[in-house]
Enzyme design. Structure first.
Site: not given
Ligand code: GLN
Length: 471
Positions: A78, A153, A177
């Site tokens: 990532k 994400s 994410s």
């Molecule tokens: N979808 C969640 C957010 O928008 C989690 C994001 C994440 O885990 N980095 O905050």
């Protein structure tokens, strides 16, 4: 034999150790898959030019007697995990040209084991989102249906694994994410206990919530990656060896399901969830209803704490210290111009909301109350874990939405209803594939999520592999 890029890490490691294949072969198979599919999927922001050199080095280390399971295994990384000498942009214009000057601890540990890094996987900008549509470099597409999101994400990581363009991938998980994209792409995603893996060298989002996590084709593979990087790190004061937190709990073979929060599920998604419960029952687990009164507030708590911590973390991007620098009329102008040009709309929204909930007039009303409620949520779960081994929920309320379908931020945030809780708790959580539902003629993957108490990471992985029939 399966094509080499379709192997699990565990299968590839066995062939590598028997000398039946080389890392160069396996890496080449992944590169060919990238060549064939990534024009459509767009999981990678960059494929490294030196993957063959890395693979040759791994093969040479093996020839010299090294035998680590991860030696020569090609992985996607990532874009918020630092690898010395390579770019790490967090999919933001702000860090477009940022080259890491040091290795993250997870990177360092994986290099020591000889893993091959294929490239930088796409993500929502600064990990803010659940679909990878917030990337400043365009969205990634779900390999199961290119018109849909892969989740986020860590969407690039999950899509790369699902499309066999990497044997496994590294992600980060602040509120789902790793688990949410894993569920949408039909693969395994694991968020370890907070602190079980060092956060040193991961670009921060919400520091009390962030954890590194693997995305893989099997639970066994997730364990391999986790074991390679876990443990105390003097460079991260929140990291721990796990030892002191490992709960010496007796196994009850009882799993709790908080049915009160299943309200919004579509009927075939609920049916699939019921099938997973039945499968657990057939494996000898008693599936019971569990009462977790504060659970319905978890999303609200998360979307205060995370905004607050994100806005704080992102204050370092001021056009002076890192990344993009745009000249304004004066120093404040430099900050405003740089941040305005560098951050995308979702990141700006979170900075504004985070600043608001932390401001003198509203701190007590929002941030203070969220922190208190978070403590209460932890006690709710600790109490529940006196009677059950794990809490079970779907990973997401439904299958992957279409690209553009969740353009309204609130509807995007609602997709996180099940995944944010383990981050607030600091407890480990695992998403495993649990069947598919049909949408517009395509079979779309679903996932279920297990949550276990602090330090019970190994028991959690054990439960997941039993569910998938790996163990
Ligand atoms: N979808 C969640 C957010 O928008 C989690 C994001 C994440 O885990 N980095 O905050």
């Amino acid at each position: 034999m399966k094509p080499l890029n379709e192997l699990t890490i565990t299968e590839a490691a066995a062939l590598l150790s028997k000398g039946e294949v080389s890392s160069v072969d396996v890496t080449k198979a992944c590169r060919e898959a990238i060549e064939a599919h990534d024009g459509d999927v767009r999981a990678y922001l960059e494929v490294f030019a030196d993957t063959e050199t890395q693979a040759k080095e791994a093969d040479a280390r093996r020839a010299a007697g090294e035998a680590e399971a991860l030696l020569g295994i090609p992985l996607a990384v990532k874009d918020n995990i630092l690898i010395k000498g390579r770019r790490a942009s967090a999919a933001s214009k702000m860090l477009e040209n940022y080259v890491a000057t040091y290795d993250a601890t997870v990177t360092e540990r994986l290099k020591a084991k000889g893993a091959v890094f294929l490239g930088r996987a796409n993500m929502d900008e600064f990990a803010m989102g659940g679909s990878t549509e917030n990337s400043a470099y365009g969205p990634t597409h779900n390999p199961h249906d290119l018109s849909r999101v892969p989740g986020g994400s860590s969407g690039g990581s999950a899509a790369a694994v699902a499309a066999h363009m990497a044997l496994g991938a590294l992600g980060t998980d602040t509120g789902g994410s790793v688990r949410e994209p894993a569920a949408f792409c039909g693969v395994v995603g694991f968020k370890p206990t907070y602190g079980a893996v060092s956060r040193y060298g991961l670009i921060a989002m919400g520091s009390s919530l962030d954890q590194w996590g693997p995305i893989t084709k099997s639970v066994g593979d997730a364990k391999l990656l986790f074991d390679a990087v876990r443990g105390n790190d003097p460079k991260d004061s929140t990291s721990n060896s796990g030892d002191e937190r490992i709960s010496k709990r007796t196994v009850k073979k009882r799993i709790g399901v908080p049915m009160s929060i299943m309200g919004g599920l579509e009927s075939d998604v609920l049916d699939a969830f019921e099938e997973s419960k039945a499968k657990l029952a057939s494996l000898g687990y008693e599936v019971v209803e569990v009462d977790l009164p504060l659970l319905k507030k978890a999303l609200s708590i998360y979307y205060i704490v995370m905004f607050a911590e994100s806005s704080t973390n992102l204050s370092r991007f001021d056009g002076v210290r890192y990344g993009l620098s745009t000249q304004g009329a004066n120093l404040v102008g430099d900050y405003a111009e740089s941040r305005g040009a560098g951050f995308g709309p979702e990141v700006r929204r979170r900075i504004l909301l985070g600043t608001y909930v932390l401001s003198a007039g509203y701190y007590d009303a929002y941030y203070g109350r969220a922190v208190a409620a978070r403590k209460q949520l932890v006690s709710d779960f600790n109490r529940a874990f006196e009677d059950i081994d794990a809490v079970l929920t779907p990973t997401t309320p439904g299958p992957a939405p279409k690209i553009g379908e969740k353009a309204d931020p609130l509807s995007m945030y609602l997709m996180d209803v099940f995944t944010v809780t383990p981050n607030l708790l600091g407890m480990p959580s695992l998403s495993v594939p649990s069947g598919t539902v049909a949408r517009e003629g395509k079979n779309l993957p679903l996932g279920i999520q297990f949550i276990m108490p602090h330090g019970a990471d190994d028991a959690l992985l054990d439960l997941g592999s039993r569910f998938l029939g790996e163990a």
